[in-house]
Scaffold this motif. Structure first.
Motif, PDB file in Angstrom:
ATOM      1  N   MET A  96       0.793  -1.221   0.000  1.00 22.75           N
ATOM      2  CA  MET A  96       0.000   0.000   0.000  1.00 22.75           C
ATOM      3  C   MET A  96       0.833   1.282   0.000  1.00 22.75           C
ATOM      4  O   MET A  96       0.457   2.229  -0.688  1.00 22.75           O
ATOM      5  CB  MET A  96      -0.996  -0.008   1.164  1.00 22.75           C
ATOM      6  N   LEU A 116      -0.620   3.231  -3.353  1.00 23.90           N
ATOM      7  CA  LEU A 116      -1.514   4.383  -3.239  1.00 23.90           C
ATOM      8  C   LEU A 116      -0.974   5.627  -3.954  1.00 23.90           C
ATOM      9  O   LEU A 116      -1.727   6.255  -4.712  1.00 23.90           O
ATOM     10  CB  LEU A 116      -1.812   4.679  -1.766  1.00 23.90           C
ATOM     11  N   GLY A 119      -2.710   7.266  -7.242  1.00 21.69           N
ATOM     12  CA  GLY A 119      -3.101   8.675  -7.185  1.00 21.69           C
ATOM     13  C   GLY A 119      -2.532   9.461  -8.347  1.00 21.69           C
ATOM     14  O   GLY A 119      -3.219  10.301  -8.944  1.00 21.69           O
TER      15      GLY A 119
END
Length: 66
Positions: free
Chosen positions: A43, A47, A51
């Motif tokens: 993660m 992430l 994004g």
């Protein structure tokens, strides 16, 4: 005909009182936690990358629409 499914309040419980399938019980208690633990390590990298991809896609859509 007997009712084999747990009531709705127990169906969504973290640990239902009874499972109709012993293999499902073994999966729910062991495999589900292992899968979650294996994904959590990715993660911090995943992430920000996702994004950035999302921002790029939104900017691309804005340029195409303009």
């Amino acid at each position: 005909m007997p009712h084999h499914h747990p009531p709705p309040d127990q169906a969504l419980a973290e640990h239902p009182l009874a499972y109709s399938d012993p293999e499902l019980r073994a999966y729910a208690e062991e495999q589900a936690e292992d899968i979650l633990d294996s994904v959590v390590h990715y993660m911090p990298l995943l992430l920000p990358i996702m994004g950035a991809i999302l921002i790029f896609m939104l900017a691309f859509i804005a340029v195409v629409m303009a």
